[in-house]
Design a protein around this motif. Structure first.
Motif, short mmCIF file in Angstrom:
data_model
loop_
_atom_site.label_atom_id
_atom_site.label_comp_id
_atom_site.label_asym_id
_atom_site.label_seq_id
_atom_site.Cartn_x
_atom_site.Cartn_y
_atom_site.Cartn_z
N LEU A 305 0.86 -1.19 0.00
CA LEU A 305 0.00 0.00 0.00
C LEU A 305 0.89 1.24 0.00
O LEU A 305 1.37 1.68 1.04
CB LEU A 305 -0.92 -0.01 1.23
N LYS A 359 -6.86 6.51 3.27
CA LYS A 359 -6.95 5.68 2.06
C LYS A 359 -6.18 4.37 2.27
O LYS A 359 -6.69 3.28 1.95
CB LYS A 359 -6.39 6.42 0.85
N LEU A 363 -7.95 0.62 2.43
CA LEU A 363 -7.56 -0.48 1.55
C LEU A 363 -7.08 -1.69 2.36
O LEU A 363 -7.30 -2.84 1.97
CB LEU A 363 -6.47 -0.03 0.58
#
Length: 403
Positions: A305, A359, A363
């Motif tokens: 990520l 974010k 995720l």
């Protein structure tokens, strides 16, 4: 030589960095007929080598080298450095990593070696027994060590190609020694100079212990930069040892300073002290994140990520390095900080960091991800160039009025 003019140049780079950062956000909300990676290269190189590098080297010159009576030599170094920065600023958006941008990047490495030689050779003798100079000298050595990364990239590109694990590893090696070594060590050196000038002294054995742990941490946390390709377990262990050493180093740093916080507060303006408090608080966050990243699960998560990496780098550069550097620039009367700049900058930093980490967390954990995320992130990012514009133009006006 008016060093405030040199800082005005650095602030101009800061403004251009903020504008390029905003442009990068716009790529995700509207079509832009430019190359995203090329702008990203220009943004990162101008931030590290234009704004932060010039800010730190100007501070080092003012504190440790202005007595050396070598203004012409320093001016030559400054001009050559800016030719390299401007070359990168022009060539990276046009061609990315290619012939001309590589030429200017390489020339910049020689400019940094030139400054390092100048500082070590001409620093007055009475500084050389000071702990602050010991930190600055170590920082300059880490600046040189970091350059192994860019030199290695050329060899990797020529032999193994950009898909090799050594390509990214060379970049991460460079970044590690830039911010963990050169940037943070230089800022610590400047802080200890301020404390020395205020007559605050520490036991030599405590300073020696702090210095050894600090350097041990810097050298061993470089292994954390190699965890993205899942190396042998020994690399994780070495990275963990480095993270623990760095945590212990800054715990000792806290113990050194804890009885002197009131004296430090009196030494700085309220605006500067606020920035130093923010830098100190975020340094604790950074050390904690670094410690977690030494464990395989979190190491893999971080590199899967990318928003965690982006958020972490922004936390280090915007939240720790730049805030502390701005406080020192005001302390040495090289800039004047406005409340409007500080509050707009803090708002932009906190709001964008929250969104970036939101974010990444969404995720990771499967949280809902709202539709207008990129639009909101772009709108909030607009406050960065507004804040930096206020800082730049106010200081430019002050410079013009005092001329």
């Amino acid at each position: 030589m008016n060093l405030r003019k040199h800082i005005a140049v650095a602030l101009l780079y800061f403004l251009l960095v903020a504008l390029m950062g905003l442009l990068l956000r716009f790529f995700f909300v509207t079509p832009i007929p430019l190359n995203y990676k090329f702008i990203l290269h220009a943004h990162s190189h101008t931030a590290l080598l234009g704004w932060i590098y010039l800010g730190l080297t100007t501070l080092i010159y003012k504190i440790f080298l202005s007595e050396a009576q070598k203004p012409k030599l320093y001016k030559h170094i400054f001009v050559f450095t800016n030719i390299c920065i401007l070359g990168m600023l022009v060539t990276f958006p046009i061609q990315g990593y290619a012939l001309y941008s590589i030429i200017f990047s390489t020339l910049f490495l020689f400019a940094s070696y030139w400054f390092m030689w100048f500082a070590v050779k001409y620093a007055p003798e009475h500084f050389k027994n000071r702990f602050s100079w010991k930190l600055i000298k170590a920082a300059l050595w880490y600046l040189v060590i970091s350059s192994i990364g860019p030199w290695a990239i050329g060899g990797v590109m020529a032999t193994l190609g950009p898909e090799s694990i050594w390509y990214k590893s060379s970049i991460y090696f460079y970044l590690h020694f830039q911010y963990n070594g050169w940037f943070i060590m230089a800022l610590l050196g400047i802080l200890f100079y301020v404390l020395e000038e205020k007559g605050i002294h520490f036991k030599p054995e405590k300073l020696k212990s702090f210095f050894l742990l600090l350097n041990f941490g810097v050298l061993f946390t470089v292994f954390l930069s190699f965890l993205w390709f899942v190396p042998p377990i020994a690399i994780y262990i070495l990275g963990l040892i480095g993270a623990v050493a760095q945590l212990l180093a800054f715990y000792e740093f806290y113990l050194l300073l804890k009885n002197h916080f009131s004296a430090i507060k009196k030494s700085f303006s309220p605006n500067s002290f606020l920035l130093l408090k923010i830098a100190g608080s975020l340094l604790a966050v950074k050390l904690s994140m670094q410690l977690f990243s030494a464990f395989p699960y979190f190491a893999n998560l971080t590199f899967q990520l990318k928003d965690f990496v982006i958020g972490y780098l922004h936390l280090v550069f915007l939240g720790i390095v730049i805030t502390a550097m701005l406080a020192f620039l005001e302390y040495f009367k090289l800039i004047k900080l406005q409340k409007s700049f500080i509050w707009i900058f803090i708002f932009a930093f906190i709001s964008t960091e929250l969104l970036i980490f939101y974010k990444a967390t969404a995720l990771w954990l499967g949280f809902p991800f709202f539709q207008d995320y990129y639009i909101l992130l772009t709108i909030l990012s607009c406050f960065f160039p507004i804040a930096v514009g206020i800082l730049f133009f106010k200081n430019l006006k002050n410079l013009y009025l005092s001329a």
